[in-house]
Design an enzyme around this catalytic site. Structure first.
Site, PDB file in Angstrom:
ATOM      1  N   GLU A 444     -33.977 -10.676 -21.866  1.00  0.00           N
ATOM      2  CA  GLU A 444     -34.089 -11.046 -20.436  1.00  0.00           C
ATOM      3  C   GLU A 444     -32.733 -10.994 -19.742  1.00  0.00           C
ATOM      4  O   GLU A 444     -32.466 -11.785 -18.845  1.00  0.00           O
ATOM      5  CB  GLU A 444     -34.716 -12.438 -20.272  1.00  0.00           C
ATOM      6  CG  GLU A 444     -36.036 -12.664 -20.952  1.00  0.00           C
ATOM      7  CD  GLU A 444     -37.085 -11.602 -20.651  1.00  0.00           C
ATOM      8  OE1 GLU A 444     -36.947 -10.911 -19.636  1.00  0.00           O
ATOM      9  OE2 GLU A 444     -38.015 -11.456 -21.456  1.00  0.00           O
ATOM     10  N   GLY A 445     -31.913 -10.040 -20.108  1.00  0.00           N
ATOM     11  CA  GLY A 445     -30.559  -9.942 -19.542  1.00  0.00           C
ATOM     12  C   GLY A 445     -29.600 -10.689 -20.429  1.00  0.00           C
ATOM     13  O   GLY A 445     -29.711 -11.916 -20.568  1.00  0.00           O
TER      14      GLY A 445
END
Lengths: 599, 599
Positions: A444-445
């Protein structure tokens, strides 16, 4: 001796009721006007039972067995007990908890859902990702889907009959989604045929639900290059007729499962789309924006995963430290009747335990605070409150994602260390927590991407407005309590840190204008400082609530425990900012001008 | 894409020849008078080939397969290729490298052996532990064994025909060996029959050598309780006749193998001794002292393990960062001809890479420095030099063990992070490095135990003498170079850190007298500060050597690389001390008085 887990209900009540006062805030929102504190507590109690009694026993099994792909029919079998636990989860109605009543949901607040998911994550992060990703798919369809798509998909996601995924990553692109290549060809009936390869798709294929709802990023034929040419599609594992009945298999096939460091129980799928039929969600070429609805929720969810792991690591390390006998205290035997003292007498063991506790309970405060902001952002009748909540949530989301996951990794490692050699073997379960916690800094980043988001976009890109508003909120709280002498030891360092952060932000703004790479050099340290300012404010508030309760004559030992933990936090964890500030004083070239060293 | 490995021969030459000048120092020791630099370089070249060509290909296989115990006959099978690699290792004479010529050894210096083992550890830590533990057994027998035991065991350990182990830990005792229960009953023939259970015995059973030489701690019947009642025994897997020929199986059986987070290729054995025949090594009841001969060497060896892992993690992350394309540099495209920039343009990626490089090369300097001290301690003709070397080695051993292993864990995690999601899957090999690196903070005395050893025993227990001598050495070096203007940026912070450490040590001495628990609260932070003072001194010296070479017109790019890395070290890693100092200013009670929080 497998891991044990006691749902931290008492601490959740402290956070939700004694500190946040969620019921009062929630009742001001029309949607939640009818809910009361007893309902919330009952939900937490029940969820805690499910997490500790049904889900926790599947965690180690899931790690040892992993998921199995049958290449002949592309089916994936989840570990023993996963399917049964999911059936119970659905049966009890948990998937519907925070979904809209119009789709069959129970309409409970996000802040309560956040606490429920913390417990699920403690019990089994890999399992919890299956229903967790359903929430993301639900949010994206809810926000951007047409009415007919919503009618088709949301009730089944709400009931848990179907689960969801986010299909973003491809072999050559993770962070840089502008590079993605999956193609979507328009069909005569208004649908699209999608072709391409996706990797790292969590919960991408499994046997726990009858259908899987994939939200897929792809390019239309006329799409501009880069990130402005990406559209979002919904692709059902089984094709649906107009009534939503499952038809033939849609060609989105699992062609491989990754062998990973941890979260073995979750199927991390390679998916091959071979003309899979999908439907556009939202506007053409605006898929990345639509996907960010999922991503922001997912980032809060990742922080919550590490919160869950930190809590269970702490509980088990504490129990072990009280039981394991080894050496004598440096200040003389503390259990002279035993052959050695329990290792909890040793200061470094206490340090590791207190670190995990301060990070878990601080993380719970932050997660709940953001859950309430989410409720306000979605459901306040007051546009200004909605806007303020959204703005603060945008600021805090990268902090939740990166700060809580950094802390979760160091806390699980520290708690593993308490077990000595016994922490390195599978039997105690501690090493699994470290391996599971590790992914949370990546997906997620990555945490560096979160740091760039915070400093580049959320702070400098906004001329510091959201940060200034947050600083004022902290300052106002400090002023409100400035006459409480026992709070001074927290208020002064908090104020000092706030002032240093303000100066730093101004200096970085100037540097960034001269050289944008300064943002990249500073971002990770900057995020740690903002994280500590946030936690400092939270722990100061916990201390304030505890002091007031003690002054009121309340004798629950949670109050002195909160005070001790706040003192520990301020003197042992917050000092991490000193290193960050020192680095930030250095010339950026010691990072940037390293071409010989990195030749 | 498995891990790749290039032996860092050029950097070893920088460290050994350009900085340390080992040949000159070694030639002053009678034992090494005949060796020259070319010999050392040839050894390193050959060892590098063995490590990269023979051993490295077994690393991932070893991780995936692990060791297998056949419970019917207590035999253990090592992973594919391990036995063959060991046969080549023995064939080439590597086990004999640093052993005494009188037992068939080649009598090379420890400092060269240290470099050889670094490369073996990079290639396969789990495998390298098998021959590594032989060294420990050799040292203990060499220092404390009778002549007949030496004659019996040392030639076979030297040749590598037999390997060794250290049998200390039991289920209820790891750090606290005073609690151990294994019993040794005297037999009529002067031998002893040992009975008990040992756990966590690395290389405890395997199929790579024809015999295993166990050094076992146990209690004699008349032993006093606690750590003063422990004796050291040598127990051969197969009983030996007077000529050292293998006879029947000695009842020291592997009854279980641990399932571990990492180092899967090494057999971590549970050993049951059921009247196994052993012989006393050294004096009765003085086994713990004798074992410390092994332990000190083992502690340097553990630091060297993490050095090896840090180096290979760096090499692979650097290669990936140059190749993986993702996003554009914040300051504009750096590779406009490509669809995205290589990720090495991103400052946080550079930060992770430079951290690993600075820790690897600094660790190599420290490891080599200690290797030379070991040579001087053993072989100097000058009693004062021997004493000085021993004293400094005692001071630095816990630093090598804990500082290098802490750094190795953070560096392998940082290098894994460079790979993003690809770092989390087995295929790239990066996650194995993290799992393998994790044990190094635990075994041979946890890092907290090292910190107590440093502050409690080596510094305060010695009235600061060894530390003061070390400080003077650093100060003298600084004075010698104080007129070199380009060194000022290193000399000033080094001097400043030295002064702060002196003040801190004095303050802690006073506090410790009032409350011994102060030592426990301070120790871990204290060790990190001493580690940074040491590394600061080393990196300042590397910079000095590099500047001199550049001034001499040398154009090898290693010199500007050293300068860049020294600057990075001083501005980005050394600042960790700021957090440590800040914590050390805090009241110890924020750790100690936490009885409610840890109830």
């Amino acid at each position: 001796m497998p891991l044990t887990y006691s749902p931290p209900i008492r601490d959740m009540q402290f956070v939700l009721h004694e500190w946040l006062g969620v019921t009062k805030h929630l009742q001001q929102l029309p949607r939640y006007a009818e809910f009361d504190q007893d309902t919330f507590n009952a939900v937490l109690e029940e969820a805690g039972k499910f997490a500790s009694e049904v889900l926790a026993p599947t965690n180690s099994v899931g790690d040892l067995q992993g998921c199995q792909l049958d290449r002949t029919n592309h089916s994936v079998t989840t570990p023993d007990g996963f399917k049964e636990a999911y059936a119970q989860y659905v049966e009890a109605g948990w998937p519907a908890l925070a979904c809209e009543p119009e789709y069959g949901g129970q309409g409970l607040p996000f802040v309560i859902n956040q606490c429920v998911f913390e417990m699920l994550n403690s019990a089994n992060q890999a399992w919890t990702m299956y229903p967790g990703l359903s929430h993301g798919a639900y949010e994206a369809l809810h926000a951007h889907g047409s009415d007919s798509l919503k009618a088709l998909y949301l009730p089944k996601l709400t009931s848990g009959q179907w689960t969801g995924t986010m299909c973003l990553t491809e072999p050559h692109c993770g962070t840089d989604l502008g590079l993605l290549r999956t193609k979507a060809e328009p069909q005569a009936d208004g649908s699209y045929a999608l072709t391409g390869n996706k990797i790292f798709i969590s919960a991408g294929e499994h046997d726990m639900a009858e259908n899987i709802v994939h939200l897929v990023l792809a390019r239309l034929p006329d799409a501009p290059a880069g990130s402005k040419g990406i559209s979002l599609f919904v692709v059902s594992k089984f094709k649906l007729d107009a009534n939503g009945e499952l038809g033939e298999r849609n060609p989105i096939f699992c062609t491989g499962l990754e062998h990973k460091m941890g979260i073995h129980g979750n199927a991390t799928a390679q998916l091959t789309l071979d003309g899979a039929i999908g439907h556009l969600v939202g506007e053409p070429h605006k898929g990345l924006m639509a996907m960010f609805v999922m991503m922001n929720g997912a980032r809060l969810g990742v922080g919550n995963q590490s919160l869950g792991l930190t809590e269970i690591a702490f509980q088990n390390a504490l129990a072990y430290a009280k039981e394991r006998l080894q050496m004598r205290s440096l200040s003389g035997p503390k259990a002279p009747e035993l052959p050695a003292d329990p290792i909890i007498v040793h200061p470094d063991v206490r340090h590791q335990l207190m670190s995990a506790k301060a990070y878990a309970e601080g993380g719970r405060m932050l997660g709940s605070y953001c859950g309430l902001l989410l409720d306000q952002a979605h459901h306040s009748a007051d546009a200004e409150q909605r806007q303020q909540a959204l703005s603060q949530l945008a600021l805090l989301t990268p902090v939740v994602k990166a700060f809580l996951t950094d802390n979760g990794l160091s806390a699980t490692i520290g708690c593993q260390q308490v077990f000595g050699g016994h922490g390195y073997i599978q039997e105690t379960g501690m090493e699994q927590l470290v391996r599971d916690a590790r992914i949370n800094l990546i997906y997620e980043g990555t945490n560096a991407v979160q740091a760039l988001d915070l400093l580049g976009r959320k702070v400098l890109g906004d001329q510091g407005k959201a940060l200034t508003a947050f600083g004022k909120q902290i300052g106002a709280w400090g002023k409100e309590h400035s006459q409480e002498p026992k709070l001074i030891e927290f208020l002064l360092p908090l104020q000092n840190l706030g002032e240093r952060l303000t100066e730093l932000t101004q200096a970085l703004g100037g540097k960034a204008m001269r050289n944008p790479d300064e943002v990249g050099v500073a971002a990770v340290d900057y995020l740690r400082i903002v994280g500590h300012l946030t936690f400092g404010w939270l722990w100061a508030q916990a201390a304030q609530v505890a002091l007031a309760a003690i002054a009121d004559g309340k004798t629950d030992p949670i109050y002195p425990a909160k005070l001790e933990t706040a003192k520990f936090y301020f003197t042992r964890l917050m000092p991490e900012v000193e290193t960050a500030f020192k680095r930030l004083q250095a010339n950026a070239n010691t990072v940037l001008k390293t071409s010989h060293a990195l030749a």
